[in-house]
Motif scaffolding. Structure first.
Motif, PDB file in Angstrom:
ATOM      1  N   SER A 186       0.820  -1.208   0.000  1.00 14.76           N
ATOM      2  CA  SER A 186       0.000   0.000   0.000  1.00 14.76           C
ATOM      3  C   SER A 186       0.857   1.262   0.000  1.00 14.76           C
ATOM      4  CB  SER A 186      -0.907   0.003   1.233  1.00 14.76           C
ATOM      5  OG  SER A 186      -1.787   1.106   1.213  1.00 14.76           O
ATOM      6  N   THR A 187       0.377   2.282  -0.710  1.00 15.69           N
ATOM      7  CA  THR A 187       0.954   3.623  -0.660  1.00 15.69           C
ATOM      8  C   THR A 187      -0.138   4.562  -0.155  1.00 15.69           C
ATOM      9  OG1 THR A 187       2.451   3.178  -2.520  1.00 15.69           O
ATOM     10  CG2 THR A 187       2.002   5.492  -1.999  1.00 15.69           C
ATOM     11  N   SER A 188       0.118   5.273   0.893  1.00 16.30           N
ATOM     12  CA  SER A 188      -0.910   6.132   1.471  1.00 16.30           C
ATOM     13  C   SER A 188      -1.252   7.279   0.518  1.00 16.30           C
ATOM     14  CB  SER A 188      -0.440   6.709   2.808  1.00 16.30           C
ATOM     15  OG  SER A 188       0.564   7.686   2.585  1.00 16.30           O
ATOM     16  N   PRO A 189      -2.488   7.776   0.554  1.00 17.03           N
ATOM     17  CA  PRO A 189      -2.836   8.925  -0.277  1.00 17.03           C
ATOM     18  C   PRO A 189      -1.939  10.131  -0.036  1.00 17.03           C
ATOM     19  CG  PRO A 189      -4.824   7.886   0.549  1.00 17.03           C
ATOM     20  CD  PRO A 189      -3.674   7.207   1.236  1.00 17.03           C
ATOM     21  N   ALA A 190      -1.541  10.358   1.216  1.00 14.31           N
ATOM     22  CA  ALA A 190      -0.676  11.513   1.513  1.00 14.31           C
ATOM     23  C   ALA A 190       0.681  11.363   0.846  1.00 14.31           C
ATOM     24  CB  ALA A 190      -0.513  11.657   3.023  1.00 14.31           C
ATOM     25  N   LEU A 191       1.261  10.171   0.892  1.00  8.80           N
ATOM     26  CA  LEU A 191       2.561   9.953   0.251  1.00  8.80           C
ATOM     27  C   LEU A 191       2.429  10.023  -1.258  1.00  8.80           C
ATOM     28  CD1 LEU A 191       5.544   9.297   0.399  1.00  8.80           C
ATOM     29  CD2 LEU A 191       4.957   6.874   0.644  1.00  8.80           C
ATOM     30  N   PHE A 192       1.361   9.491  -1.795  1.00 10.09           N
ATOM     31  CA  PHE A 192       1.155   9.557  -3.243  1.00 10.09           C
ATOM     32  C   PHE A 192       1.060  11.007  -3.706  1.00 10.09           C
ATOM     33  CE2 PHE A 192      -1.809   9.443  -6.943  1.00 10.09           C
ATOM     34  CZ  PHE A 192      -0.966   8.773  -7.822  1.00 10.09           C
ATOM     35  N   ARG A 193       0.314  11.832  -2.964  1.00 10.23           N
ATOM     36  CA  ARG A 193       0.229  13.252  -3.319  1.00 10.23           C
ATOM     37  C   ARG A 193       1.597  13.918  -3.229  1.00 10.23           C
ATOM     38  NH1 ARG A 193      -4.319  12.961   0.238  1.00 10.23           N
ATOM     39  NH2 ARG A 193      -6.290  12.829  -0.920  1.00 10.23           N
ATOM     40  N   LYS A 194       2.389  13.514  -2.261  1.00 15.87           N
ATOM     41  CA  LYS A 194       3.735  14.073  -2.117  1.00 15.87           C
ATOM     42  C   LYS A 194       4.579  13.778  -3.347  1.00 15.87           C
ATOM     43  CE  LYS A 194       7.583  14.190   1.223  1.00 15.87           C
ATOM     44  NZ  LYS A 194       8.055  13.672   2.541  1.00 15.87           N
ATOM     45  N   TYR A 195       4.490  12.556  -3.864  1.00 17.38           N
ATOM     46  CA  TYR A 195       5.216  12.204  -5.086  1.00 17.38           C
ATOM     47  C   TYR A 195       4.725  13.043  -6.267  1.00 17.38           C
ATOM     48  CZ  TYR A 195       6.980   7.936  -2.777  1.00 17.38           C
ATOM     49  OH  TYR A 195       7.605   7.041  -1.937  1.00 17.38           O
ATOM     50  N   LEU A 196       3.407  13.164  -6.419  1.00 17.96           N
ATOM     51  CA  LEU A 196       2.874  13.923  -7.548  1.00 17.96           C
ATOM     52  C   LEU A 196       3.261  15.394  -7.469  1.00 17.96           C
ATOM     53  CD1 LEU A 196      -0.718  12.523  -8.246  1.00 17.96           C
ATOM     54  CD2 LEU A 196       1.502  11.696  -9.024  1.00 17.96           C
ATOM     55  N   ASP A 197       3.202  15.954  -6.285  1.00 17.16           N
ATOM     56  CA  ASP A 197       3.589  17.359  -6.121  1.00 17.16           C
ATOM     57  C   ASP A 197       5.062  17.554  -6.501  1.00 17.16           C
ATOM     58  OD1 ASP A 197       1.070  18.077  -5.289  1.00 17.16           O
ATOM     59  OD2 ASP A 197       1.562  18.062  -3.147  1.00 17.16           O
ATOM     60  N   TYR A 198       5.912  16.642  -6.073  1.00 18.30           N
ATOM     61  CA  TYR A 198       7.339  16.737  -6.396  1.00 18.30           C
ATOM     62  C   TYR A 198       7.559  16.639  -7.908  1.00 18.30           C
ATOM     63  CZ  TYR A 198      12.282  15.497  -6.658  1.00 18.30           C
ATOM     64  OH  TYR A 198      13.628  15.462  -6.988  1.00 18.30           O
ATOM     65  N   LEU A 199       6.907  15.683  -8.549  1.00 16.63           N
ATOM     66  CA  LEU A 199       7.073  15.517  -9.991  1.00 16.63           C
ATOM     67  C   LEU A 199       6.616  16.769 -10.736  1.00 16.63           C
ATOM     68  CD1 LEU A 199       5.767  11.847 -10.307  1.00 16.63           C
ATOM     69  CD2 LEU A 199       8.137  12.595 -10.604  1.00 16.63           C
ATOM     70  N   SER A 200       5.535  17.363 -10.282  1.00 15.29           N
ATOM     71  CA  SER A 200       5.021  18.571 -10.916  1.00 15.29           C
ATOM     72  C   SER A 200       5.951  19.764 -10.682  1.00 15.29           C
ATOM     73  CB  SER A 200       3.625  18.870 -10.378  1.00 15.29           C
ATOM     74  OG  SER A 200       3.102  20.043 -10.942  1.00 15.29           O
ATOM     75  N   GLN A 201       6.360  19.957  -9.440  1.00 13.39           N
ATOM     76  CA  GLN A 201       7.192  21.110  -9.107  1.00 13.39           C
ATOM     77  C   GLN A 201       8.568  21.039  -9.757  1.00 13.39           C
ATOM     78  OE1 GLN A 201       7.114  20.897  -4.837  1.00 13.39           O
ATOM     79  NE2 GLN A 201       4.935  21.402  -4.717  1.00 13.39           N
ATOM     80  N   GLU A 202       9.083  19.832  -9.937  1.00 14.38           N
ATOM     81  CA  GLU A 202      10.425  19.669 -10.500  1.00 14.38           C
ATOM     82  C   GLU A 202      10.426  19.506 -12.018  1.00 14.38           C
ATOM     83  OE1 GLU A 202      13.275  19.981  -8.804  1.00 14.38           O
ATOM     84  OE2 GLU A 202      12.029  20.521  -7.066  1.00 14.38           O
ATOM     85  N   GLY A 203       9.275  19.622 -12.642  1.00 12.30           N
ATOM     86  CA  GLY A 203       9.206  19.628 -14.099  1.00 12.30           C
ATOM     87  C   GLY A 203       9.424  18.281 -14.763  1.00 12.30           C
ATOM     88  N   TYR A 204       9.002  17.198 -14.117  1.00 11.37           N
ATOM     89  CA  TYR A 204       9.125  15.874 -14.724  1.00 11.37           C
ATOM     90  C   TYR A 204       8.078  15.688 -15.829  1.00 11.37           C
ATOM     91  CZ  TYR A 204      12.497  14.034 -11.349  1.00 11.37           C
ATOM     92  OH  TYR A 204      13.635  13.807 -10.613  1.00 11.37           O
ATOM     93  N   HIS A 205       8.437  14.881 -16.833  1.00 11.98           N
ATOM     94  CA  HIS A 205       7.496  14.454 -17.867  1.00 11.98           C
ATOM     95  C   HIS A 205       6.898  13.129 -17.387  1.00 11.98           C
ATOM     96  CE1 HIS A 205       9.639  17.342 -20.465  1.00 11.98           C
ATOM     97  NE2 HIS A 205      10.740  16.795 -19.986  1.00 11.98           N
ATOM     98  N   VAL A 206       5.626  13.134 -17.019  1.00 12.41           N
ATOM     99  CA  VAL A 206       5.000  11.957 -16.415  1.00 12.41           C
ATOM    100  C   VAL A 206       4.086  11.319 -17.461  1.00 12.41           C
ATOM    101  CG1 VAL A 206       3.646  11.069 -14.498  1.00 12.41           C
ATOM    102  CG2 VAL A 206       5.155  13.040 -14.156  1.00 12.41           C
ATOM    103  N   LEU A 207       4.441  10.117 -17.890  1.00 10.60           N
ATOM    104  CA  LEU A 207       3.839   9.497 -19.050  1.00 10.60           C
ATOM    105  C   LEU A 207       3.253   8.127 -18.725  1.00 10.60           C
ATOM    106  CD1 LEU A 207       6.779  10.110 -21.573  1.00 10.60           C
ATOM    107  CD2 LEU A 207       4.893  11.665 -21.031  1.00 10.60           C
TER     108      LEU A 207
END
Length: 290
Positions: free
Chosen positions: A241-262
């Motif tokens: 399991s990945t908690s919703p809070a940790l999942f949001r943390k990953y998404l926020d990081y990917l967005s803020q750091e300019g990752y191409h998420v495919l």
């Protein structure tokens, strides 16, 4: 499927040559000559496999087993961020019909309509590496038939349930003209050495946050980071399991750091998987389990 090229990068090959060459001037000349030849061959391979150069910071998000949280929690957050993703769906026994735990097929259909890739994880999350070719085909065919009946794009990507694999599975995937199959292994994906039926990934859970952030830093120099994510949360299998809070943390990081998420299929704009299948040899001895 079995090409005649070794899956070795120029740096790895040069290191091996260095170990074999003696310290004489002749040995050094031979070493650099062979290294130059390998670099030329690697450049040729790159021109055949890559449609265009891979930018840094490419991350692929894949989601396994069709838990209910993929529809209720994950998909809305991905749409909010404008991220792509691949959902590997199955009817996980014994409770796949329990809508509090797993998605139903109408929800999987909606994921397709939202623009996400809905891909094949077999009918029953079967250990395909232990099955006959006929049994493997039936497990894969079931998902294809369900997709066809609901107007879902026919799957071209596959993920090995429980990372169970064999030469027979690879042969069935090729017969059925799948383009990509995702495995595990906890390592970066190199399109010039990893066969497209053995794409490595890291798996997230609530215990390995730092490992995942460290992995994301490896998405550079022509390499791609693929993440395997189960439920957010996963009610039936809490150890993945990945908690919703940790999942949001990953998404926020990917967005803020300019990752191409495919999604996996999105990689096809960069990688010619048909050429990769022709030129690269599948190597089942490499790390392929999470």
């Amino acid at each position: 499927m079995h090409g005649n090229r070794a899956n070795v990068s120029p740096n790895e090959a040069t290191g091996r040559i260095g170990q074999q060459a003696d310290g004489s001037s002749t040995g050094l000349v031979r070493r650099f000559f062979l290294a130059a030849c390998l670099m030329l061959a690697y450049g040729e391979l790159s021109s055949q496999v890559l449609r265009k150069p891979l930018p840094d910071k490419i991350v692929v998000l894949t989601f396994d087993d069709a838990p209910a949280s993929h529809y209720s929690e994950v998909a809305p957050l991905l749409k909010e961020k404008g991220f792509g993703a691949t959902f590997f769906v199955c009817e996980f026994p014994p409770n796949h019909a329990d809508s509090s735990k797993y998605m139903n097929w109408r929800q999987m259909q909606e994921l397709d309509r939202m623009g996400f890739e809905v891909a094949n994880h077999t009918h029953s999350h079967a250990p395909v590496g232990k099955l006959s070719k006929a049994e493997i085909r039936e497990e894969i065919d079931y998902i294809e038939r369900k997709a066809d009946s609901l107007g879902i794009q026919q799957p071209s990507s596959f993920a090995y349930p429980g990372y169970s694999m064999s030469e027979s599975v690879l042969e069935v995937l090729q017969e059925k003209q799948y383009r990509i199959a995702r495995a595990g292994g906890g390592r970066v994906y190199d399109p010039l050495s990893d066969h497209p039926y053995l794409l490595p990934s890291w798996a997230t859970d609530d215990t390995n946050e730092q490992e995942i952030f460290d992995a994301l830093e490896k998405a550079r120099d022509g390499k791609v980071v693929i993440l395997t994510i189960h439920g957010v949360p996963d009610l039936e299998h809490p150890w993945v399991s990945t908690s919703p809070a940790l999942f949001r943390k990953y998404l926020d990081y990917l967005s803020q750091e300019g990752y191409h998420v495919l999604s996996l299929q999105d990689l096809g704009s960069y990688i010619d998987f048909g050429e990769a299948d022709r030129l690269l040899k599948p190597d089942l001895s490499r790390p392929l389990r999470n």
